[in-house]
Design a protein around this motif. Sequence first.
Motif, mmCIF file in Angstrom:
data_model
loop_
_atom_site.group_PDB
_atom_site.id
_atom_site.type_symbol
_atom_site.label_atom_id
_atom_site.label_comp_id
_atom_site.label_asym_id
_atom_site.label_seq_id
_atom_site.Cartn_x
_atom_site.Cartn_y
_atom_site.Cartn_z
ATOM 1 N N TYR A 1 0.841 -1.199 0.000
ATOM 2 C CA TYR A 1 0.000 0.000 0.000
ATOM 3 C C TYR A 1 0.874 1.247 0.000
ATOM 4 O O TYR A 1 0.703 2.148 -0.828
ATOM 5 N N PHE B 1 2.180 4.869 -2.825
ATOM 6 C CA PHE B 1 2.333 6.303 -2.566
ATOM 7 C C PHE B 1 3.778 6.743 -2.806
ATOM 8 O O PHE B 1 4.021 7.800 -3.387
ATOM 9 N N ASN C 1 3.306 7.702 8.018
ATOM 10 C CA ASN C 1 1.997 7.101 7.760
ATOM 11 C C ASN C 1 2.046 5.602 7.960
ATOM 12 O O ASN C 1 1.138 5.014 8.542
ATOM 13 N N LYS D 1 2.096 4.780 11.572
ATOM 14 C CA LYS D 1 0.799 4.964 12.207
ATOM 15 C C LYS D 1 -0.199 3.913 11.729
ATOM 16 O O LYS D 1 -1.001 3.422 12.510
ATOM 17 N N SER E 1 -0.767 0.473 13.353
ATOM 18 C CA SER E 1 -1.674 0.263 14.476
ATOM 19 C C SER E 1 -2.879 -0.571 14.059
ATOM 20 O O SER E 1 -3.605 -1.077 14.912
ATOM 21 N N TYR F 1 3.126 6.711 20.605
ATOM 22 C CA TYR F 1 3.087 6.961 19.158
ATOM 23 C C TYR F 1 3.668 8.332 18.817
ATOM 24 O O TYR F 1 4.384 8.496 17.834
ATOM 25 N N SER G 1 6.760 8.901 16.324
ATOM 26 C CA SER G 1 6.645 9.802 15.165
ATOM 27 C C SER G 1 7.723 10.875 15.211
ATOM 28 O O SER G 1 8.365 11.190 14.208
#
Lengths: 433, 409
Positions: B287, B291, B344, B347, B350, B386, B390
């Motif tokens: 995925y 991008f 991304n 994150k 999760s 998190y 980040s």
Amino acid sequence: MSDTHAKTVSFVRTEMLPEKAPPITSIGPIAWARENLFSGPINTIITLLSLAFIYLILSILLPWMFSNTWSATSLRECREMTGTDHGSACWGVIRERWEQILFGFYPQEERWRPILALVLLIVAIAPILFTAVPRKVLWLSAIYPFLMPWLLWGGTIWLPVMVALGFVIAYLIVRFGEDLIGSLGSMVGAVAAAVIWWLFLASPIANAFASVLPLALETVGSREFGGLLLSITIGVVAIGLSLPIGIVLALGRQSDLLIVKTICVGFIEFIRGVPLITLLFVASTLLNIFLPPGTSFDIILRVIIMVTLFSAAYMAEVIRGGLAALPKGQYEGGDSLGLNYWQAQRLIIMPQALKISIPGIVSTFIGLFKDTTLVSIIGLLDPIGLATAIRADSDWIGVLWELYGFIALLFFVICFGMSRYSMYLERKLKTSH
Amino acid sequence: MTTLTDPPKDSFRLSMLLYDTRYRSMTIQVIALLGFSAFVWWLIGNTAQNLSDLGKEPSFRFLGEPAGYDINQRLIEYNSQSSHFRAAMVGVLNTLVIAFLGCILATVLGVAIGVLRLSKNWIVARIMTVYVEMFRNVPVLLWIVLAMAILIETLPAPNAFRGDTPSASMILNSVAITNRGIFMPAPSFTTELVSSSVAWWLVIGVFVASVLGVRYVRKSATATQNATGVRPTTWYLQLGILFVPMAILLLVLGLQWTSPELKGFNFKGGLHLRNSLIALWLALSFYTAAFIAENVRSGIMAIAKGQSEAAGALGLRPNRIMSLVVLPQALRVIIPPLISQYLNLTKNSSLAIAVGYMDITGTLMGISLNQTGRELETLLLGMLIYLTISLIISTVMNVYNSRMQLSER
């Protein structure tokens, strides 16, 4: 001259020949193929490998797809119909469950309401999306935010009417109060009047009207929402709310006021640093704890609040990029015309900054719409949650590609459509050469 | 002396707070601060009221209590008697593992696809476009769930490896790909000199030292080239530095591989990569790669055409033009969006909770939350973790970014 020439040379053609067609290898499909597919040995090998790959995929996909199993009522029946275990699709599950994937458990006889809401949504956003649509439709766009909740959740029509009336009151005070109490006073007065109206007057008056003239639709509880309807509801509401909040946050982040800037930066960076799923956990377990004792509201509303805050932070960053990309002369030009801050923002800065950030805004929208599937983790029945439930049904255990393929197709159509629209808009709004 | 432009020096009036731009910004800020404080005060007041109504007192003491649940995928010692804090650490490490693996695979795939999308070969470019659009426009959660379902439903069960004519067989007699995960040979050390964890640290240390050594050799080769114009041949030296010390170390430590064996209903021994890890890893990487491919493509397209034409005029071949001229310049454009893709991916990891991979969301914000009923503390702690991750990723990548940027005088 030409005479002497004719005498000294034995033969000279006197008329032009018609142009010959170029050789077949330099025009048309053959030339194109030579140029793009077979320009060298390595390229030829790659092309042949790619063709083999495509053939492989299609040779599996097409026979699988064209299997006549639409009438099956269970996976076992499908297998009997086709005689193979994995070679062909079982479309019975889609025929039996497609309504559920689209609407969830929304009552059958009320399903015209979400469909009408969707049609009206398309009509209402058409004048915003396409300039060719007559401007009068904008009236529908203005009342749509009040119409949609009524259509979807039902209940009396007077409540949304009263809520809308609050905006009308605020507008009237700003419009006519300006001469009496000045622009600032009318602004404060309008906000105060609207808040008082919503908190104390709207609900009793709505009840009074409802008892006199009951115009109501049957109430549909949030638990009955599901499927793509749920995704689109959360997505559309959150998209609509996050854009204005994002603009305010972006302006706050760009402003010279230190405290305002700090608050905005803190909010944006916090939200962007945590995954959406943690915010959804907050929505499902924690949000009621933050509110006054005894408040409890519906899970979809809580999810919408958190999703809106989440996408507002991303939206703010996109718009900040647009603001930063504007040349400084635009700000100075606004100042030199004597416009105040809000006038300059409204008339000069924002139209240009938003135009620059359109691709980013649309991709944030696409991301937001895809992220609505996360609600399945906190137990709401969006398409993915429903797929899990269907796969647990004893009739359809083992169904895989058909179901997820169908859901993927639904999302693909919507998201791909949005990205194409963004490209169209970029082309249309391009004023440079 | 006063000039016309001097502001009038009248005494301060209250209305100047509103109508004088010198003071108005202060008024706005004070109002904003008051409003914000009131809002926060209201939230804290509500929370305290609600918690005391529920009979809960916010405290982090639960972190020291035994967790009482098992975690099947772990990097550090953990059992059901370990504390909730230990469980959270296992979760953090699992999050970092998936983020690290995912970033590597997504970058490799993304760069390859982004370059191929610009290929002159029409059909390859089209296939890559289809890949990018397909993965970008479908939710990542669907890819994760689908990948998990595919792994479970299409791979052979361990039972299929049994018998005289099994329907599935192990690759090279050591790797078994089953619907319960991939079973691989696990390395271990027979040495008695040091404990196994020390041995692992030794291996890592020697590897890092070799890499640094290779870098030093390359640097000195470049220095020689700059000074004399001739680059010394160093590839055998580099290979030697990379492999010889490692081979000696492994020989001394006595490296051995334990292959998985079919016992009972499942494979035993060896390294077990669970389906949840593989599904999450592949889905997130594929995925995010879509991008990254778009970022790479736009980065390459941002490089002026004259650059590659000039390189072509110098006689470089197309792949050398790409790797020596275009990509190094495009990197400057690509890195900033790449950072946000890494964030991304981290994150999005999760979403592990959807396939039962026990990352920080699954342990601290999942089972620990349900067992202790401490929503406020666990969610706050999870969000802070998190945020920290980040922040670390973006700091490291920003340092790298500033080193890669063109240094102008």
